[in-house]
Write a protein that holds these residues in place. Sequence first.
Motif, short mmCIF file in Angstrom:
data_model
loop_
_atom_site.label_atom_id
_atom_site.label_comp_id
_atom_site.label_asym_id
_atom_site.label_seq_id
_atom_site.Cartn_x
_atom_site.Cartn_y
_atom_site.Cartn_z
N ASP A 110 0.83 -1.21 0.00
CA ASP A 110 0.00 0.00 0.00
C ASP A 110 0.86 1.26 0.00
O ASP A 110 0.57 2.23 0.69
CB ASP A 110 -0.97 0.01 1.19
N PHE A 111 1.90 1.25 -0.82
CA PHE A 111 2.73 2.45 -0.96
C PHE A 111 2.12 3.38 -2.02
O PHE A 111 2.70 3.60 -3.10
CB PHE A 111 4.17 2.08 -1.34
N ASP A 112 0.96 3.94 -1.71
CA ASP A 112 0.34 4.91 -2.61
C ASP A 112 1.38 5.94 -3.07
O ASP A 112 2.05 6.55 -2.23
CB ASP A 112 -0.78 5.69 -1.89
N GLY A 113 1.47 6.12 -4.36
CA GLY A 113 2.42 7.11 -4.90
C GLY A 113 1.77 8.45 -5.17
O GLY A 113 2.09 9.14 -6.12
N VAL A 114 0.82 8.80 -4.28
CA VAL A 114 0.04 10.04 -4.51
C VAL A 114 0.83 11.30 -4.19
O VAL A 114 0.42 12.39 -4.55
CB VAL A 114 -1.24 10.06 -3.66
N ASN A 115 1.96 11.13 -3.51
CA ASN A 115 2.68 12.31 -3.01
C ASN A 115 2.93 13.34 -4.11
O ASN A 115 3.23 12.99 -5.23
CB ASN A 115 3.99 11.87 -2.38
N GLU A 116 2.83 14.60 -3.70
CA GLU A 116 2.90 15.72 -4.64
C GLU A 116 4.23 15.77 -5.38
O GLU A 116 5.29 15.59 -4.78
CB GLU A 116 2.62 17.04 -3.90
N PHE A 117 4.17 16.01 -6.70
CA PHE A 117 5.35 16.18 -7.55
C PHE A 117 5.57 17.68 -7.68
O PHE A 117 4.76 18.38 -8.29
CB PHE A 117 5.08 15.52 -8.91
N VAL A 118 6.64 18.17 -7.05
CA VAL A 118 6.87 19.61 -6.95
C VAL A 118 8.00 20.01 -7.90
O VAL A 118 9.15 19.59 -7.72
CB VAL A 118 7.23 20.00 -5.49
N THR A 119 7.66 20.82 -8.92
CA THR A 119 8.68 21.19 -9.89
C THR A 119 9.54 22.33 -9.38
O THR A 119 9.08 23.19 -8.62
CB THR A 119 8.05 21.56 -11.24
N PHE A 120 10.80 22.34 -9.80
CA PHE A 120 11.75 23.38 -9.39
C PHE A 120 12.83 23.49 -10.48
O PHE A 120 13.06 22.55 -11.23
CB PHE A 120 12.38 23.06 -8.04
N LYS A 121 13.44 24.65 -10.54
CA LYS A 121 14.47 24.89 -11.55
C LYS A 121 15.86 24.78 -10.92
O LYS A 121 16.12 25.36 -9.86
CB LYS A 121 14.27 26.27 -12.17
N THR A 122 16.76 24.05 -11.58
CA THR A 122 18.12 23.93 -11.07
C THR A 122 18.92 25.18 -11.44
O THR A 122 18.48 25.98 -12.26
CB THR A 122 18.84 22.70 -11.68
N LYS A 123 20.11 25.29 -10.85
CA LYS A 123 20.97 26.45 -11.14
C LYS A 123 21.31 26.53 -12.62
O LYS A 123 21.49 27.61 -13.17
CB LYS A 123 22.25 26.37 -10.29
N ASP A 124 21.44 25.36 -13.27
CA ASP A 124 21.78 25.37 -14.69
C ASP A 124 20.53 25.37 -15.58
O ASP A 124 20.60 25.08 -16.78
CB ASP A 124 22.72 24.21 -15.05
N GLY A 125 19.36 25.70 -14.98
CA GLY A 125 18.17 25.96 -15.79
C GLY A 125 17.33 24.76 -16.16
O GLY A 125 16.40 24.86 -16.96
N ARG A 126 17.63 23.59 -15.59
CA ARG A 126 16.79 22.42 -15.88
C ARG A 126 15.52 22.45 -15.04
O ARG A 126 15.55 22.86 -13.87
CB ARG A 126 17.56 21.13 -15.56
N MET A 127 14.40 22.02 -15.64
CA MET A 127 13.15 21.94 -14.89
C MET A 127 12.97 20.50 -14.40
O MET A 127 12.76 19.59 -15.20
CB MET A 127 11.96 22.35 -15.77
N LEU A 128 13.08 20.33 -13.09
CA LEU A 128 12.95 18.99 -12.50
C LEU A 128 11.76 18.96 -11.55
O LEU A 128 11.16 20.01 -11.26
CB LEU A 128 14.23 18.63 -11.73
N GLY A 129 11.43 17.78 -11.08
CA GLY A 129 10.37 17.65 -10.07
C GLY A 129 10.81 16.72 -8.97
O GLY A 129 11.46 15.70 -9.24
N GLY A 130 10.50 17.08 -7.73
CA GLY A 130 10.84 16.23 -6.59
C GLY A 130 9.60 15.60 -5.99
O GLY A 130 8.52 16.20 -6.00
N LYS A 131 9.75 14.39 -5.50
CA LYS A 131 8.62 13.68 -4.88
C LYS A 131 9.15 12.81 -3.75
O LYS A 131 9.99 11.93 -3.98
CB LYS A 131 7.92 12.82 -5.92
N ALA A 132 8.69 13.08 -2.53
CA ALA A 132 9.04 12.24 -1.37
C ALA A 132 7.97 11.17 -1.28
O ALA A 132 6.86 11.42 -0.84
CB ALA A 132 9.09 13.08 -0.10
N ASP A 133 8.28 9.97 -1.75
CA ASP A 133 7.27 8.93 -1.91
C ASP A 133 6.99 8.22 -0.60
O ASP A 133 7.86 8.11 0.27
CB ASP A 133 7.75 7.92 -2.96
N ARG A 134 5.75 7.74 -0.50
CA ARG A 134 5.35 6.95 0.66
C ARG A 134 6.29 5.76 0.89
O ARG A 134 6.45 5.29 2.01
CB ARG A 134 3.92 6.48 0.40
#
Length: 585
Positions: free
Chosen positions: A321-345
């Motif tokens: 039951d490791f629901d992967g609903v956790n929010e995917f939060v986008t952020f920009k790196t110093k070198d301009g890449r658009m990434l997303g972080g997610k702290a999963d259950r």
Amino acid sequence: MFKKQLLSVLVASACVAAAGVAQAGSITDQMVANDAKTTGDVLSWGMGTEGQRYSTLTQVNTKTVKDLVPVWSLSFGGEKQRGQESQPVIADGTMFVTASYSRLYAIDTKTGKEKWKYEHRLPDGIMPCCDVINRGAALFDNLVIFGTLDAQLVALDRETGKVVWKQKVDDFQAGYSLSAAPIIAKGLLLTGVSGGEFGIVGRVEARDPKTGKMVWMRPTLEGYMGYKYDADGKATENGVSGTTNQSWPGDLWKTGGASTWLGGTYNAETGLAYFGTGNPAPWNSHIRPGDNLYSCSTVAIDVSTGKIVWHYQNTPNDGWDFDGVNEFVTFKTKDGRMLGGKADRNGFFFVNDAKTGKLVNAFPFVNKITWASGIDLNTGRPKFVDANRPGDPAKSADGKKGEVVFAAPSFLGGKNQMPMAYSQDTGLFYVPANEWGMEIWNEPISYKKGAAYLGAGFTIKTINDEYIGALRAVDPMNGKIVWEAKNNAPLWGGVLATKGGLVFYGTPEGYLKALDAKTGKELWHFQTGTGIVAPPVTWEEGGVQYVAVVSGWGGAVPLWGGDVAKKVNFLNQGGSVWVFKLHKS
Ligand code: CA
Ligand code: CA
């Protein structure tokens, strides 16, 4: 002449909007898209559609926070208490906050006086899995819109509280409910569904926020057809999600869960909405060999087309039951890449490319993980520890109970519903983490409408005597935990980061706390009288910075927490919203 006057009125209102103050009846798509930058309002769940929960306000900072005092508090009243997981939204000097049992309050931000309240008439037999909570409302035009425990969407006039439209999303008797805050993206209202423990069909729906009429629907279960709707409500096919039976055996995908119960985030640069998906149903994984897409995943949907652009599965063939609903939060790196972080259950922190979904980094953010020894960054797949999957009941002597295993994290997760924050100053995520495990076993199960569809039994166990919760400052690029602040009870409230160098979060013990974002040192706390399981927000009005948080102990832990629930059952229930400012401001 008339035209000139109209133009000057338009210019004047545009100036007001630019200063960050919404006018009644005028909340536009563009204003929601700019929410993270405008400090005079909080128009969206996540304080910006990216969900960073970061404010550029600095009046309350590491030096001044010691002078933070309450301005007002409003009780939700009645006999209805239970968990309060709501994030307030704020516009035009009015705060809109949802409460347990599908209630919504409009409150004057200056005085704390209730302007109106809406109490949804709930039928008998609703089936929320994890308390009678709600996580917040969306604002659009003159409306405030939220989901209810009987799986409806309700849009209210912001001034009067009168119902403007109501739409039934699905059948609550089949286990559907709504608990997430809707989001606005590209002028559409995006919502998910709750009910993964009842074998419902997970999906994302896009509606016209003015009318509630469907625009598109995208199932998050591989095999289901997506649909588009014309102005008359006529549906046309919009492509199957994935390939039928590729990751699911037989007909199991038809009741396969993958509920989108925490809602989503949206990044205007990629044009993608990111929804996390819950467990595949039933919990007993031996019944459904395969990856069981798109359960326990991040699903990126093109808001213009309603099609899945990419998916990344955090836990293939989930058995915990490791629901992967956790929010995917986008952020920009110093070198301009658009990434997303997610702290999963499941205990791992994942970093994906926001445009393509490619896995960039994955590392543990909790100390004990038993189900996998790591995530392979080349294949993007977990390295399973097969011995730690709960056993197959079909292989037991009587066929009734599979081998019991100890698993960590517990199904309540390394992180659960409480949203993390990202600071643009430190480049760190602030993750409300929990250290706990569970004994879990599998049992035979078959689907029955409206009945729990688990095929599993469990008991939550503590791992450490001195703490369960830990707020952790996590570097997404190198995987380092920069600092942590331990907490005796499991953390269940969200986080707020500010340019004032602060991180705010609440505890089940009732404290709203402010820590130094760089060091984790506690600089301020206030006892709210009951446990906090909701995320704080901040905004400014008349040159004064305010901080608000909803307080009210409840949620999944007291209901499902096993040995842990016994540890926290002394905590008092309640239900109120608190607002703070510096006493000198
Ligand atoms: Ca704003
Ligand atoms: Ca679940």
